[in-house]
Motif scaffolding. Structure first.
Motif, short mmCIF file in Angstrom:
data_model
loop_
_atom_site.label_atom_id
_atom_site.label_comp_id
_atom_site.label_asym_id
_atom_site.label_seq_id
_atom_site.Cartn_x
_atom_site.Cartn_y
_atom_site.Cartn_z
N SER A 152 0.84 -1.21 0.00
CA SER A 152 0.00 0.00 0.00
C SER A 152 0.87 1.25 0.00
O SER A 152 0.53 2.26 -0.63
N ASP A 173 -4.20 2.95 2.87
CA ASP A 173 -3.69 2.93 4.24
C ASP A 173 -2.52 1.96 4.34
O ASP A 173 -2.67 0.77 4.09
N ASP A 192 -5.62 -2.30 -4.80
CA ASP A 192 -4.78 -2.88 -3.75
C ASP A 192 -5.41 -4.22 -3.36
O ASP A 192 -6.62 -4.39 -3.48
N GLN A 242 -5.37 -7.41 -0.27
CA GLN A 242 -5.03 -7.59 1.12
C GLN A 242 -5.30 -9.03 1.50
O GLN A 242 -6.38 -9.54 1.27
MG MG Z 1 -1.78 -2.90 2.44
#
Ligand code: MG
Ligand code: GDP
Length: 314
Positions: A56, A86, A121, A123
């Motif tokens: 990120s 974030d 992104d 995760q």
């Molecule tokens: Mg991340």
């Protein structure tokens, strides 16, 4: 570039406690039907890989590049905190899944034609709480919808990275009915904290050396490994690799580090200035998203996204 003040990261795919994945169609539609993107060719640049390896953080530099009015001077002020996706999140991980920037960015081709760029992104791949299935699902879906996928890995490009990638690619291919070109476009291995600069230099040149060494099919090699390598060559139109230096101890050790350039090692910043513009280089034949050899629009992508999710859910 004319982003609204409320622009930010939006979770579009999440994985529930009982390991089911959920596509938030409404949110995805808001992003992909953004008026700035309608009718334009698109690019989707994503980052995937293990948890807490600076993904990120890196994406926030992509954001700076895309927001900059002048692409020569995009990296920002020395004392500016790094914001956007974030990138710290403390000791616990963020919600597993896929996170997209809420608005597209516009870039102009040399012809003056504008194209819309989306950022994503991911995760949750590879950390101990994720199942193999979750990892495969997130990674495969990322490969399917992106034109450029950055596979973020720590220290070195290793055999198991290639094996995982091959597995995810195989899984992704299952969601496609038929294809007559390589099913996936560009895969860029991004090696973080490269430590052997004295042998192999940072950047794409060093990355190319590492990659061609790892992809070489050797005599007497175990059959499975040879298979992984030839499958990767069939599945991706372009595979490249970039070696990134360590960002410095202030980045990794200081609690109050807020992402400002002042606290980041010079070598790291220098390589960012090469990496980021190249990832968004519109002369790269894989930058624009194609499916089965055809350029698609953001509304087409919305339909593909839904249909891939349906296939994986069945
Ligand atoms: Mg991340
Ligand atoms: P993500 O989970 O992969 O998205 O990781 P984050 O971007 O949230 O970053 C996790 C931590 O790694 C943060 O504290 C960053 O300051 C730090 N970090 C960022 N870039 C790098 C890097 O290139 N190398 C190392 N060792 N740490 C980094």
């Amino acid at each position: 570039m004319e982003q609204s003040p409320s622009a930010g990261p939006v979770q579009i795919v999440s994985i529930t406690e009982d390991h089911k994945f959920v596509l938030d169609e409404k949110k995805l539609k808001q992003i992909l039907f953004h008026k700035r993107a309608l009718g334009k060719k698109i690019s989707l640049v994503s980052i995937a890989g293990d948890f807490r390896k600076g993904k990120s953080f890196m994406l926030d530099f992509f954001l700076r590049y895309l927001r900059a009015k002048d692409h020569k001077d995009w990296i920002g002020r020395e004392d500016e905190p790094l914001k956007g996706f974030d990138w710290r999140g403390g000791a616990t991980r963020h919600t597993t899944g896929m996170i997209m920037w809420s608005e597209p960015f516009l870039l102009s081709l040399p012809t003056g034609e504008e194209i819309a760029v989306f950022l994503m992104d991911t995760q949750g791949t590879f950390d101990s709480n994720s199942t193999v299935f979750e990892n495969a699902f997130i990674f495969a879906l990322t490969l399917l919808v992106s034109s450029v996928t950055v596979y973020n890995i720590m220290h070195n490009l290793q055999e198991d990275n290639l094996q995982h990638l091959s597995f995810f690619a195989e899984y992704g291919v299952l969601a496609i009915d038929a294809y007559n070109t390589s099913p996936f476009q560009q895969l860029t291995f991004l090696v973080r904290d490269w430590q052997f600069e004295y042998e192999t230099p940072y950047g794409f040149d060093g990355g190319e050396e590492v990659l061609s060494d790892r992809l070489r099919i050797r005599e007497n090699q175990h059959h499975d490994l040879a298979l992984v390598r030839s499958r990767l060559k069939q599945c991706f139109r372009k595979v490249n690799c970039f070696l990134m230096p360590h960002p410095g101890l202030k980045v990794t050790n200081r609690r109050d580090f807020d992402g400002r350039l002042l606290d980041i090692e010079q070598d790291f910043k220098k390589q960012l200035l090469t990496l980021v513009p190249e990832l968004f280089n519109m002369e790269n034949g894989n930058f624009l998203k194609e499916i089965n050899g055809e350029m698609i629009t953001s509304t087409d992508l919305f339909e593909y996204f839904k249909s891939y999710c349906t296939v994986f859910a069945s």
